[in-house]
Design an enzyme around this catalytic site. Structure first.
Site, PDB file in Angstrom:
ATOM      1  N   LYS A  31       7.190  41.151  40.074  1.00 34.07           N
ATOM      2  CA  LYS A  31       8.454  41.818  40.377  1.00 34.07           C
ATOM      3  C   LYS A  31       9.518  41.543  39.323  1.00 34.07           C
ATOM      4  O   LYS A  31      10.545  42.215  39.300  1.00 34.07           O
ATOM      5  CB  LYS A  31       8.957  41.429  41.769  1.00 34.07           C
ATOM      6  CG  LYS A  31       9.440  40.002  41.914  1.00 34.07           C
ATOM      7  CD  LYS A  31      10.024  39.788  43.311  1.00 34.07           C
ATOM      8  CE  LYS A  31      10.532  38.374  43.486  1.00 34.07           C
ATOM      9  NZ  LYS A  31      11.165  38.185  44.802  1.00 34.07           N
ATOM     10  N   ASP A  32       9.293  40.564  38.423  1.00 38.26           N
ATOM     11  CA  ASP A  32      10.236  40.308  37.334  1.00 38.26           C
ATOM     12  C   ASP A  32      10.070  41.281  36.170  1.00 38.26           C
ATOM     13  O   ASP A  32      10.938  41.350  35.295  1.00 38.26           O
ATOM     14  CB  ASP A  32      10.054  38.882  36.791  1.00 38.26           C
ATOM     15  CG  ASP A  32      10.499  37.811  37.778  1.00 38.26           C
ATOM     16  OD1 ASP A  32      11.245  38.141  38.719  1.00 38.26           O
ATOM     17  OD2 ASP A  32      10.083  36.651  37.609  1.00 38.26           O
ATOM     18  N   ARG A  55      18.861  42.757  47.192  1.00 37.64           N
ATOM     19  CA  ARG A  55      18.068  43.465  48.211  1.00 37.64           C
ATOM     20  C   ARG A  55      18.107  42.725  49.547  1.00 37.64           C
ATOM     21  O   ARG A  55      18.270  43.339  50.607  1.00 37.64           O
ATOM     22  CB  ARG A  55      16.616  43.594  47.720  1.00 37.64           C
ATOM     23  CG  ARG A  55      15.622  44.050  48.787  1.00 37.64           C
ATOM     24  CD  ARG A  55      14.193  43.868  48.302  1.00 37.64           C
ATOM     25  NE  ARG A  55      13.870  42.474  48.011  1.00 37.64           N
ATOM     26  CZ  ARG A  55      13.499  41.583  48.922  1.00 37.64           C
ATOM     27  NH1 ARG A  55      13.408  41.930  50.191  1.00 37.64           N
ATOM     28  NH2 ARG A  55      13.226  40.343  48.576  1.00 37.64           N
ATOM     29  N   ARG A  56      17.959  41.397  49.507  1.00 37.56           N
ATOM     30  CA  ARG A  56      17.996  40.627  50.758  1.00 37.56           C
ATOM     31  C   ARG A  56      19.410  40.609  51.342  1.00 37.56           C
ATOM     32  O   ARG A  56      19.593  40.703  52.552  1.00 37.56           O
ATOM     33  CB  ARG A  56      17.516  39.200  50.505  1.00 37.56           C
ATOM     34  CG  ARG A  56      16.044  39.094  50.120  1.00 37.56           C
ATOM     35  CD  ARG A  56      15.621  37.628  49.995  1.00 37.56           C
ATOM     36  NE  ARG A  56      14.251  37.526  49.478  1.00 37.56           N
ATOM     37  CZ  ARG A  56      13.909  36.831  48.406  1.00 37.56           C
ATOM     38  NH1 ARG A  56      14.832  36.174  47.710  1.00 37.56           N
ATOM     39  NH2 ARG A  56      12.655  36.784  48.014  1.00 37.56           N
ATOM     40  N   ARG A  74      21.544  30.687  43.329  1.00 36.09           N
ATOM     41  CA  ARG A  74      20.560  30.653  42.246  1.00 36.09           C
ATOM     42  C   ARG A  74      19.852  29.316  42.292  1.00 36.09           C
ATOM     43  O   ARG A  74      20.215  28.416  43.031  1.00 36.09           O
ATOM     44  CB  ARG A  74      21.246  30.788  40.881  1.00 36.09           C
ATOM     45  CG  ARG A  74      21.559  32.194  40.414  1.00 36.09           C
ATOM     46  CD  ARG A  74      20.344  33.022  40.029  1.00 36.09           C
ATOM     47  NE  ARG A  74      19.448  32.378  39.081  1.00 36.09           N
ATOM     48  CZ  ARG A  74      19.562  32.460  37.763  1.00 36.09           C
ATOM     49  NH1 ARG A  74      20.577  33.079  37.213  1.00 36.09           N
ATOM     50  NH2 ARG A  74      18.673  31.891  36.983  1.00 36.09           N
ATOM     51  N   ARG A  95      17.097  25.460  46.159  1.00 41.64           N
ATOM     52  CA  ARG A  95      17.499  26.311  47.285  1.00 41.64           C
ATOM     53  C   ARG A  95      17.196  25.634  48.618  1.00 41.64           C
ATOM     54  O   ARG A  95      18.013  25.676  49.547  1.00 41.64           O
ATOM     55  CB  ARG A  95      16.798  27.657  47.187  1.00 41.64           C
ATOM     56  CG  ARG A  95      17.169  28.431  45.929  1.00 41.64           C
ATOM     57  CD  ARG A  95      16.576  29.814  45.939  1.00 41.64           C
ATOM     58  NE  ARG A  95      16.661  30.425  44.616  1.00 41.64           N
ATOM     59  CZ  ARG A  95      16.576  31.727  44.377  1.00 41.64           C
ATOM     60  NH1 ARG A  95      16.395  32.563  45.385  1.00 41.64           N
ATOM     61  NH2 ARG A  95      16.652  32.205  43.160  1.00 41.64           N
ATOM     62  N   CYS A 103      19.346  55.728  40.833  1.00 38.06           N
ATOM     63  CA  CYS A 103      19.803  54.927  41.963  1.00 38.06           C
ATOM     64  C   CYS A 103      20.095  53.515  41.521  1.00 38.06           C
ATOM     65  O   CYS A 103      19.270  52.879  40.875  1.00 38.06           O
ATOM     66  CB  CYS A 103      18.733  54.899  43.068  1.00 38.06           C
ATOM     67  SG  CYS A 103      19.176  53.848  44.441  1.00 38.06           S
TER      68      CYS A 103
END
Length: 323
Positions: free
Chosen positions: A80-81, A128-129, A146, A152, A241
């Site tokens: 996804k990166d 997105r989250r 981050r 995290r 978009c």
């Protein structure tokens, strides 16, 4: 190509080293070729800016530069990166079996999302989250964060914890053996994953056909088909978009054979507007399914869904590292 040690380029984070090590072990097990990990520092690793403001490919470009320069033989990326545009001279030789692509909640006191009190402070690094958390209408306070997985988790579980919960990719936690901290794996109906979340991309140079063939032994056809569908949707949307995009493709047996079921969504950053659609087809039609679903989303106004925060231009709403 001789039986020399293959140089695998990887980011230096715990997650990147873990998933690259797993790919290296799998390749050695299947082919007998020894592999050494070569750490490469990327622009994303050096910056503390919010991921969605760093732009596309910040965790990838240094690895690709090393590939082109020949200082490494192949690289492992969190798929996804990767920018959706193909890189000249490079080839995704394998998509290994995909980890669970869903998002995971890690909350204090073992709570689920529904059990968090109104006003609870929940952290995540992905636009997105953030958008989907707002869209749930649970009156949660969302904090952009981050850092690597441990950083995290410490915001919730550490001695100086300042958050009630964080949302991470379950795949990243699984790859470093930390699924024990997950208090809820989020249903895609609540939190649709990022395109290609949980998948890895094993990349090498096009002009190394022997290595292309060797790495292809790691390829998992169902995982590749799902990722192709999701990223074809993303690539088509990027031209028109700039809102957060989510996608999830599943393969299952249909009446006439195997089918892909692709769900896609575009959500405004503040969660007040979203468009969600789905489409099915055969694995061979994966790219066409993704493009067609994106076209339907755009027809319904996906390109007009922008929250009050504004945006940074097409393509910059990327989803951050799997961490």
């Amino acid at each position: 190509m001789s039986a020399d040690v293959l140089r695998l380029g990887t980011r230096g984070s715990k997650l990147a080293m873990a998933q690259s090590g797993q790919v290296a072990d799998a390749l050695t097990a299947r082919t007998g070729r020894p592999v050494e990990l070569v750490e490469v520092v990327t622009a994303g690793d050096r910056s503390s800016a919010p991921v969605h403001r760093l732009g596309v490919g910040v965790f990838v470009s240094a690895l690709r530069d090393a590939l082109v320069a020949g200082t490494i033989d192949f690289a492992v990326h969190s798929y996804k990166d990767l920018p959706t545009a193909t890189a000249a001279g490079l080839h995704i030789a394998a998509v290994p079996p995909r980890q669970d692509p869903r998002d995971a909640l890690v909350a204090r006191d073992g709570k689920t999302l529904a059990e968090l009190a109104p006003g609870a402070n929940i952290g995540t690094g992905a636009l997105r989250r953030i958008a989907q958390l707002h869209a749930l209408g649970l009156q949660l306070s969302v904090t952009p964060i981050r850092g690597n997985i441990d950083t995290r988790l410490n915001r919730v579980l550490g001695p100086e914890a300042d958050l009630d919960a964080v949302v991470l990719a379950r795949a990243g936690l699984a790859r470093i053996d930390r699924v024990d901290v997950v208090t809820e794996t989020l249903d895609p109906m609540l939190m649709l994953p990022a395109p290609a979340q949980g998948a890895l991309a094993v990349e090498c140079r096009v002009d190394d056909p022997d290595l292309v063939e060797l790495l292809a032994t790691l390829d998992d056809a169902p995982s590749r088909a799902a990722v192709v569908a999701e990223r074809a949707m993303l690539a088509t949307l990027e031209a028109g978009c700039s809102a957060p995009v989510a996608a999830y493709a599943e393969l299952a047996e249909g009446e006439t054979g195997e089918e892909i079921y692709l769900r896609g969504a575009v959500i405004s950053p503040d969660g007040t507007r979203d468009i969600r659609l789905s489409r099915t087809g055969t694995p061979a039609e994966a790219a066409e399914i993704g493009k067609a679903l994106a076209a339907e989303l755009l027809d319904l106004g996906a390109d007009s869904i922008l929250g009050p925060q504004g945006h940074d231009g097409p393509g910059t709403q990327q989803f951050g590292s799997t961490e």
